[in-house]
Scaffold this motif. Structure first.
Motif, PDB file in Angstrom:
ATOM      1  N   PRO A 123       0.847  -1.237   0.109  1.00 39.06           N
ATOM      2  CA  PRO A 123       0.130  -0.013  -0.088  1.00 39.06           C
ATOM      3  C   PRO A 123       0.853   1.216   0.104  1.00 39.06           C
ATOM      4  CG  PRO A 123       0.074  -0.927   2.254  1.00 39.06           C
ATOM      5  CD  PRO A 123       0.876  -1.894   1.009  1.00 39.06           C
ATOM      6  N   PHE A 124       0.401   2.330  -0.283  1.00 42.43           N
ATOM      7  CA  PHE A 124       1.013   3.671  -0.438  1.00 42.43           C
ATOM      8  C   PHE A 124       0.332   4.888  -0.213  1.00 42.43           C
ATOM      9  CE2 PHE A 124       3.725   1.041  -3.624  1.00 42.43           C
ATOM     10  CZ  PHE A 124       4.887   1.466  -3.273  1.00 42.43           C
ATOM     11  N   ILE A 125       0.785   5.824   0.786  1.00 40.11           N
ATOM     12  CA  ILE A 125       0.395   7.088   1.086  1.00 40.11           C
ATOM     13  C   ILE A 125       0.634   7.859  -0.382  1.00 40.11           C
ATOM     14  CG2 ILE A 125       0.357   9.045   2.199  1.00 40.11           C
ATOM     15  CD1 ILE A 125       1.231   7.699   4.721  1.00 40.11           C
ATOM     16  N   THR A 126      -0.231   8.280  -1.052  1.00 43.65           N
ATOM     17  CA  THR A 126      -0.205   8.840  -2.445  1.00 43.65           C
ATOM     18  C   THR A 126      -0.441  10.552  -2.232  1.00 43.65           C
ATOM     19  OG1 THR A 126      -2.374   8.164  -2.616  1.00 43.65           O
ATOM     20  CG2 THR A 126      -0.740   6.989  -3.681  1.00 43.65           C
ATOM     21  N   SER A 127      -0.887  10.920  -1.196  1.00 43.50           N
ATOM     22  CA  SER A 127      -1.212  12.364  -0.979  1.00 43.50           C
ATOM     23  C   SER A 127      -0.114  13.026  -0.267  1.00 43.50           C
ATOM     24  CB  SER A 127      -2.435  12.705  -0.482  1.00 43.50           C
ATOM     25  OG  SER A 127      -2.509  12.333   0.674  1.00 43.50           O
ATOM     26  N   SER A 128       0.805  12.376   0.189  1.00 46.41           N
ATOM     27  CA  SER A 128       1.813  12.773   1.165  1.00 46.41           C
ATOM     28  C   SER A 128       2.721  13.993   0.747  1.00 46.41           C
ATOM     29  CB  SER A 128       2.713  11.949   1.835  1.00 46.41           C
ATOM     30  OG  SER A 128       3.142  10.824   0.854  1.00 46.41           O
ATOM     31  N   ILE A 129       2.872  15.259   1.525  1.00 45.44           N
ATOM     32  CA  ILE A 129       3.703  16.385   0.876  1.00 45.44           C
ATOM     33  C   ILE A 129       4.917  16.449   2.232  1.00 45.44           C
ATOM     34  CG2 ILE A 129       3.610  18.836   0.857  1.00 45.44           C
ATOM     35  CD1 ILE A 129       0.852  18.596  -0.035  1.00 45.44           C
ATOM     36  N   LEU A 130       6.008  16.168   1.848  1.00 50.51           N
ATOM     37  CA  LEU A 130       7.241  16.388   2.723  1.00 50.51           C
ATOM     38  C   LEU A 130       7.710  17.890   2.736  1.00 50.51           C
ATOM     39  CD1 LEU A 130       7.073  13.278   2.146  1.00 50.51           C
ATOM     40  CD2 LEU A 130       9.318  13.174   2.786  1.00 50.51           C
ATOM     41  N   TYR A 131       8.098  18.269   4.054  1.00 50.46           N
ATOM     42  CA  TYR A 131       8.666  19.518   3.978  1.00 50.46           C
ATOM     43  C   TYR A 131       9.977  19.425   4.709  1.00 50.46           C
ATOM     44  CZ  TYR A 131       3.658  20.206   4.084  1.00 50.46           C
ATOM     45  OH  TYR A 131       2.228  20.385   3.490  1.00 50.46           O
ATOM     46  N   THR A 132      11.012  20.087   4.027  1.00 55.53           N
ATOM     47  CA  THR A 132      12.381  20.073   4.657  1.00 55.53           C
ATOM     48  C   THR A 132      13.129  21.289   4.453  1.00 55.53           C
ATOM     49  OG1 THR A 132      14.313  18.583   4.735  1.00 55.53           O
ATOM     50  CG2 THR A 132      13.645  19.041   2.679  1.00 55.53           C
ATOM     51  N   ARG A 133      14.271  21.524   5.222  1.00 57.04           N
ATOM     52  CA  ARG A 133      15.157  22.632   4.769  1.00 57.04           C
ATOM     53  C   ARG A 133      15.856  22.403   3.752  1.00 57.04           C
ATOM     54  NH1 ARG A 133      14.762  22.244  10.349  1.00 57.04           N
ATOM     55  NH2 ARG A 133      13.893  23.851  11.493  1.00 57.04           N
ATOM     56  N   ASN A 134      16.209  23.278   2.931  1.00 53.33           N
ATOM     57  CA  ASN A 134      17.055  23.659   1.847  1.00 53.33           C
ATOM     58  C   ASN A 134      18.415  24.221   2.573  1.00 53.33           C
ATOM     59  OD1 ASN A 134      18.994  24.819  -0.055  1.00 53.33           O
ATOM     60  ND2 ASN A 134      17.184  24.852  -1.537  1.00 53.33           N
ATOM     61  N   GLN A 135      19.476  23.307   2.840  1.00 50.72           N
ATOM     62  CA  GLN A 135      20.620  23.803   3.599  1.00 50.72           C
ATOM     63  C   GLN A 135      21.400  24.631   3.299  1.00 50.72           C
ATOM     64  OE1 GLN A 135      19.952  20.723   2.406  1.00 50.72           O
ATOM     65  NE2 GLN A 135      20.282  18.951   3.999  1.00 50.72           N
ATOM     66  N   GLU A 136      21.370  24.655   1.616  1.00 48.52           N
ATOM     67  CA  GLU A 136      22.170  25.637   0.830  1.00 48.52           C
ATOM     68  C   GLU A 136      21.472  27.108   0.809  1.00 48.52           C
ATOM     69  OE1 GLU A 136      23.638  24.000  -2.851  1.00 48.52           O
ATOM     70  OE2 GLU A 136      23.149  22.122  -2.128  1.00 48.52           O
ATOM     71  N   LYS A 137      20.088  27.111   0.544  1.00 53.23           N
ATOM     72  CA  LYS A 137      19.337  28.432   0.544  1.00 53.23           C
ATOM     73  C   LYS A 137      18.965  28.932   1.609  1.00 53.23           C
ATOM     74  CE  LYS A 137      20.105  28.943  -3.952  1.00 53.23           C
ATOM     75  NZ  LYS A 137      20.661  30.088  -4.789  1.00 53.23           N
ATOM     76  N   LYS A 138      19.027  28.170   2.836  1.00 55.86           N
ATOM     77  CA  LYS A 138      18.543  28.394   4.106  1.00 55.86           C
ATOM     78  C   LYS A 138      17.045  28.667   3.961  1.00 55.86           C
ATOM     79  CE  LYS A 138      22.662  28.529   5.715  1.00 55.86           C
ATOM     80  NZ  LYS A 138      23.210  27.374   6.280  1.00 55.86           N
ATOM     81  N   SER A 139      16.101  27.934   3.271  1.00 58.34           N
ATOM     82  CA  SER A 139      14.870  28.092   2.968  1.00 58.34           C
ATOM     83  C   SER A 139      14.064  26.627   3.372  1.00 58.34           C
ATOM     84  CB  SER A 139      14.692  28.560   1.689  1.00 58.34           C
ATOM     85  OG  SER A 139      15.115  27.599   0.874  1.00 58.34           O
ATOM     86  N   GLN A 140      12.833  26.712   3.036  1.00 58.19           N
ATOM     87  CA  GLN A 140      12.098  25.331   3.312  1.00 58.19           C
ATOM     88  C   GLN A 140      11.407  24.930   2.123  1.00 58.19           C
ATOM     89  OE1 GLN A 140       9.728  24.676   7.147  1.00 58.19           O
ATOM     90  NE2 GLN A 140       8.063  24.432   5.780  1.00 58.19           N
ATOM     91  N   ASN A 141      11.578  23.533   1.893  1.00 61.71           N
ATOM     92  CA  ASN A 141      11.060  22.976   0.431  1.00 61.71           C
ATOM     93  C   ASN A 141       9.875  22.109   0.837  1.00 61.71           C
ATOM     94  OD1 ASN A 141      11.124  22.456  -2.391  1.00 61.71           O
ATOM     95  ND2 ASN A 141      11.564  20.356  -1.351  1.00 61.71           N
ATOM     96  N   SER A 142       8.800  22.120  -0.199  1.00 63.56           N
ATOM     97  CA  SER A 142       7.761  21.274  -0.096  1.00 63.56           C
ATOM     98  C   SER A 142       7.505  20.603  -1.208  1.00 63.56           C
ATOM     99  CB  SER A 142       6.418  22.049   0.146  1.00 63.56           C
ATOM    100  OG  SER A 142       6.656  23.136   1.173  1.00 63.56           O
ATOM    101  N   SER A 143       7.387  19.177  -1.110  1.00 64.56           N
ATOM    102  CA  SER A 143       7.046  18.480  -2.485  1.00 64.56           C
ATOM    103  C   SER A 143       6.358  17.072  -2.193  1.00 64.56           C
ATOM    104  CB  SER A 143       8.333  18.051  -3.113  1.00 64.56           C
ATOM    105  OG  SER A 143       9.381  17.637  -2.080  1.00 64.56           O
ATOM    106  N   PHE A 144       5.679  16.628  -3.214  1.00 63.06           N
ATOM    107  CA  PHE A 144       4.917  15.487  -3.112  1.00 63.06           C
ATOM    108  C   PHE A 144       5.895  13.983  -3.269  1.00 63.06           C
ATOM    109  CE2 PHE A 144       0.961  17.556  -3.819  1.00 63.06           C
ATOM    110  CZ  PHE A 144      -0.092  16.831  -3.116  1.00 63.06           C
ATOM    111  N   HIS A 145       5.783  13.093  -2.428  1.00 59.78           N
ATOM    112  CA  HIS A 145       6.349  12.100  -2.460  1.00 59.78           C
ATOM    113  C   HIS A 145       5.352  10.714  -1.953  1.00 59.78           C
ATOM    114  CE1 HIS A 145      10.123  14.289  -3.316  1.00 59.78           C
ATOM    115  NE2 HIS A 145       9.642  14.919  -2.634  1.00 59.78           N
ATOM    116  N   ARG A 146       5.584   9.596  -2.701  1.00 62.01           N
ATOM    117  CA  ARG A 146       4.762   8.542  -2.186  1.00 62.01           C
ATOM    118  C   ARG A 146       5.500   7.821  -1.109  1.00 62.01           C
ATOM    119  NH1 ARG A 146       2.021   5.972  -7.524  1.00 62.01           N
ATOM    120  NH2 ARG A 146       4.021   6.895  -8.337  1.00 62.01           N
ATOM    121  N   LEU A 147       4.656   7.098  -0.301  1.00 62.55           N
ATOM    122  CA  LEU A 147       5.425   6.652   0.863  1.00 62.55           C
ATOM    123  C   LEU A 147       4.985   5.297   1.079  1.00 62.55           C
ATOM    124  CD1 LEU A 147       5.166   9.343   3.530  1.00 62.55           C
ATOM    125  CD2 LEU A 147       6.961   8.995   1.931  1.00 62.55           C
ATOM    126  N   MET A 148       5.553   4.136   1.190  1.00 65.58           N
ATOM    127  CA  MET A 148       4.838   2.705   1.646  1.00 65.58           C
ATOM    128  C   MET A 148       5.643   2.359   2.984  1.00 65.58           C
ATOM    129  SD  MET A 148       6.237  -0.750  -0.490  1.00 65.58           S
ATOM    130  CE  MET A 148       7.527  -1.085   0.281  1.00 65.58           C
TER     131      MET A 148
END
Length: 444
Positions: A123-148
């Motif tokens: 089974p997969f989570i298909t609507s999951s949005i991941l948030y993490t820090r962009n270490q180089e730009k000192k900003s935050q990134n958000s993107s879709f990724h499926r999780l099993m």
């Protein structure tokens, strides 16, 4: 403008776009089967998911009409609204409170994670949005990724090499560190639309979401990671992508084909938060909601770029037959000086996953596959109007390509009226409009 997924559900319920399922349903294939039946029609709210206390919504923005509702625009104005949101992105407000703190757990097995297709690795989570820090730009990134899910507190995660999350993961890995992440499931669809957009390196997609939501988005800091997530999210998880652990997986991709098995990194989940009476969001891969979320932001980008570079461009459409990803139709107002082949090449250059570009005149509806094929049948000559580009970068999703080396061949089609021909010879015959009523011709 609605501000969370629940209020959006109330909105589409009023417009009769919500199909409510009270019958008990299984997460194994049954939810996927119902969603498939509703593709491009209604969203489905499953109120009784067997073995779970969570409700489940699917096909949330599975039509252009609901997609438009999600960002407060008309269907014909979607691309302009997205382009404007990208250019006028603003920082959201920060709140110290959030309803997702109402409940907590460390066990991901409480989530109603759906098994969609036969022969997937799980089974997969298909609507999951991941948030993490962009270490180089000192900003935050958000993107879709499926999780099993792997056990009670781990997921495997699919990342595309070279994209923002993968770059942040590799940065952490080369520094001998795991990568802290936050994850949301069940957000307002305008947030999903923004986070599906591949923003420039260092740009925060949540600022685009805020603009799409008329600056009504609020964010809350997660306790462990310090990452900011939408305050109105239904489900939030915190954890870290482990630098030294992988798990083999395979899945059905947006083309509705099976991807090859890959060794994917693993996320260790440390905390799970969720609202009272939580609603889990599931996206059926390969069907309209998944394709629109991936394709519409790219379609908006292409429209913006092509209209600036070629003012004769009327609109660019990523076609349903091309999975809203691989094929584009560009409608133009052609003049004798128009260089159609240049337009073809520029369209390819601005979305490298494209495999076919068709150019049509402004009397051809680019959203009508029959009309586009008619233009090809009557205005196109293969020995003069065909562009073939060999051995170039393409989509990793295309099973006919060299998926390991990401090489493919591309085709451009000039299906416009030839300048050397008599224009009247291509006009469709028209019958004068009248107040003809068929009832008047029925036998009495």
């Amino acid at each position: 403008m609605t501000v969370d997924m629940r209020s959006f559900l109330q909105q589409i319920k009023k417009t009769n776009d919500l199909f409510i399922v009270k019958k008990g349903v299984s997460t194994k294939y049954e939810i996927a089967a119902v969603t498939e039946k509703l593709d491009e029609s209604k969203a489905a709210l499953f109120e009784n998911v067997k073995g779970s206390k969570f409700k489940l919504i699917s096909n949330l923005v599975g039509s252009r009409d609901r997609f438009a509702q999600a960002i407060g625009s008309k269907k014909s104005d979607i691309n302009r609204k997205i382009v404007k949101a990208i250019s006028s992105a603003k920082k959201p407000r920060i709140s110290s409170t959030a309803k997702f703190f109402e409940n907590s757990s460390k066990d991901i097995s409480i989530l109603p994670i759906v098994t969609h297709f036969q022969n997937e690795s799980g089974p997969f989570i298909t609507s999951s949005i991941l948030y993490t820090r962009n270490q180089e730009k000192k900003s935050q990134n958000s993107s879709f990724h499926r999780l099993m899910p792997i056990g009670k507190n781990q997921f495997s995660i699919r990342m595309v090499e070279g994209r923002d999350l993968h770059r942040s993961f590799m940065f952490a890995k080369t520094h001998g560190q795991d990568l802290p992440v936050a994850i949301t499931v069940g957000v307002h669809p305008a947030i999903s639309i923004a986070c599906a957009f591949q923003a420039k390196w260092g740009k925060n997609e949540l600022e685009i979401a805020n603009s799409l939501m008329n600056n009504k988005l609020t964010l809350t800091k997660c306790p462990s990671t310090g990452l900011l997530v939408p305050s109105t999210a239904e489900i939030v998880m915190e954890g870290k992508i482990l630098r030294n652990k992988t798990h083999k997986e395979w899945m059905v991709e947006m083309l509705r084909t099976y991807d090859m098995p890959r060794s994917a990194p693993v996320i260790q989940i440390e905390k799970l938060y969720f609202r009272n009476n939580p609603i889990y969001h599931d996206i059926l891969s390969g069907y309209t909601e998944a394709r629109l979320l991936m394709g519409m932001p790219i379609e908006a980008k292409l429209n913006s770029i092509m209209k600036k570079k070629f003012p004769q461009t009327k609109q660019v459409i990523l076609t349903s037959g091309g999975a809203n990803w691989l094929h584009a139709v560009v409608q133009i107002s052609k003049t004798r000086s128009t260089n159609v082949k240049k337009i073809i090449n520029e369209t390819f250059a601005n979305h490298r996953s494209l495999k076919m570009v068709t150019i049509v005149d402004d009397d051809i509806d680019p959203t009508d596959a029959v009309a586009v094929e008619f233009a090809m049948a009557t205005r196109f000559q293969a020995d003069k109007d065909l562009v073939i580009i060999k051995n170039v970068r393409g989509s990793s999703l295309d099973p006919s390509s060299n998926q390991k080396k990401l090489r493919t061949a591309k085709m451009g089609i000039d299906a416009t009226i030839p300048a050397s021909k008599r224009p009247d010879g291509f006009k469709l015959g028209k019958i004068p409009k009248s107040k003809t009523n068929l009832k008047d011709y029925l036998k009495k």
